[in-house]
Design a protein around this motif. Structure first.
Motif, PDB file in Angstrom:
ATOM      1  N   GLN A 228       0.830  -1.214   0.000  1.00  9.45           N
ATOM      2  CA  GLN A 228       0.000   0.000   0.000  1.00  9.45           C
ATOM      3  C   GLN A 228       0.860   1.258   0.000  1.00  9.45           C
ATOM      4  N   CYS A 229       1.845   1.280  -0.908  1.00  8.62           N
ATOM      5  CA  CYS A 229       2.784   2.402  -1.009  1.00  8.62           C
ATOM      6  C   CYS A 229       2.896   2.841  -2.460  1.00  8.62           C
ATOM      7  N   GLY A 230       3.663   3.902  -2.657  1.00 13.97           N
ATOM      8  CA  GLY A 230       4.129   4.285  -3.987  1.00 13.97           C
ATOM      9  C   GLY A 230       5.641   4.244  -3.970  1.00 13.97           C
ATOM     10  N   ALA A 231       6.268   4.650  -5.094  1.00 16.15           N
ATOM     11  CA  ALA A 231       7.733   4.681  -5.105  1.00 16.15           C
ATOM     12  C   ALA A 231       8.243   5.758  -6.050  1.00 16.15           C
ATOM     13  N   ASP A 232       9.351   6.370  -5.650  1.00 14.41           N
ATOM     14  CA  ASP A 232      10.152   7.202  -6.551  1.00 14.41           C
ATOM     15  C   ASP A 232      11.331   6.349  -6.985  1.00 14.41           C
ATOM     16  N   ILE A 233      11.558   6.247  -8.280  1.00 14.74           N
ATOM     17  CA  ILE A 233      12.728   5.509  -8.780  1.00 14.74           C
ATOM     18  C   ILE A 233      13.651   6.501  -9.482  1.00 14.74           C
ATOM     19  N   TYR A 234      14.924   6.491  -9.070  1.00 18.58           N
ATOM     20  CA  TYR A 234      15.903   7.431  -9.625  1.00 18.58           C
ATOM     21  C   TYR A 234      16.592   6.762 -10.815  1.00 18.58           C
TER      22      TYR A 234
END
Ligand SMILES: [Mg+2]
Length: 325
Positions: A228-234
């Protein structure tokens, strides 16, 4: 003994032997001893000719991969691999093909101390079903559901190579790529390495873990959904093979890594308070482990960033291999 019964000779002759197998192949069931205070981890995968592998793939690689993709699922849970059963359907008995398939399968089994404990052979279109069993101390299994906003996202290895290997075999990539890159990518596709040692080392450290079979973005999506999260991917942190970037472009190498699939690397999340411990652990690991992003509270939302700026990458159309499965 029928011709098909004879198949097992190839597999039993050189099979690895474990002390916890009370009774192996030969009776109606295998009898196995579990370590105390452990849970049994079980996973099955079927590989079908023409769907999951080219019908003319070399049988050694096929034997390796059929077991590797299953062991990779155990690694993703933090389990110790122990036993395997194999059901194989063959159009005909080809002795040389079987001998090589068994060699590829059994040498990987030997490497991970996995014992073949049973199976089945049938006549029909070529397909292989492998079921692996492993164990995990109670309470230490890695799942997809315990990631939290703020956790760091890591990946092992250099994702994208296997997908490029597939493009090379399908003749969709520039035929003039360097031999070293060609060999590396095709070998990552045909003979992936399950990340067992890292998986078990992550037991007390990772909050969530998955193996990358369908592309980093899609498999990260399973963690985001489960946790139940989101993510930032670099994107600038993705551990891309520099030769691959040079042979394609930065964008294409990112697309291969994010949407390509078949890497069988581990993708996992670690809480801020365990970050330094994790980085100390992996600093001595033979397999590279790279921090590529962070979980956010934006449920199910994956944001790709390049040098801090949001970056739109078209990931559709790159996962055709995943669609065939
Ligand atoms: Mg998996």
């Amino acid at each position: 003994m029928s011709e098909f019964d004879l198949i097992y000779r190839y597999f039993v002759k050189d099979a690895n032997q474990r002390k916890d197998v009370v009774l192996g192949i030969g009776d109606d069931c295998a009898l196995l001893t579990m370590p105390p205070q452990s849970l049994l981890a079980v996973s099955t995968d079927t590989l079908v000719s023409g769907v999951h592998f080219f019908p003319d793939v070399d049988p050694y690689s096929l034997g390796h991969k059929a077991l590797a993709v299953n062991i990779s699922d155990l690694a993703a849970m933090g389990a110790d691999p122990a036993w395997v059963s194999l059901a194989i359907t063959l159009p005909e008995v080809d002795q040389a093909w079987l001998a090589d398939f068994a060699k590829g399968f059994l040498s990987l089994a030997q490497y991970f101390n996995v014992q073949l404990i049973g199976g089945d052979t049938t006549k029909g279109p070529l397909s292989i079903t492998v079921t692996v069993h492993g164990h995990i101390p109670v309470g230490q299994a890695l799942t997809r559901t315990q990631g939290k906003a703020g956790d760091w996202v890591y990946v092992t290895g250099t994702p994208g190579e296997a997908a490029f290997g597939l493009k090379l075999l399908q003749g969709e990539a520039d035929a003039n790529v360097a031999d070293s890159l060609r060999q590396q990518c095709i070998s990552r596709l045909l003979q992936p390495t399950p990340r067992v040692a890292i998986g078990t080392a992550l037991r007390s450290l990772a909050t969530a873990c998955i193996d990358v079979s369908d592309g980093l973005a899609q498999d990260l999506g399973h963690i985001l959904q489960g946790s139940q999260c989101g993510a930032d991917i670099y994107l600038d942190k993705l551990p891309l093979n520099p030769e691959l970037v040079e042979a394609t472009s930065f964008e294409q190498a990112c697309q291969l890594a994010l949407a390509g699939g078949d890497d069988y690397e581990l993708l996992f999340t670690v809480a801020e308070e365990n970050k330094s411990q994790l980085e100390k652990l992996v600093s001595t690991s033979a397999t590279p482990v790279t921090c590529i992003g962070r979980l956010t509270s934006a449920k199910n939302s994956l944001t790709l960033l390049r040098d801090g700026e949001v970056c739109e990458l078209n990931l559709a159309g790159w996962d055709h291999f995943a669609n065939e499965k």
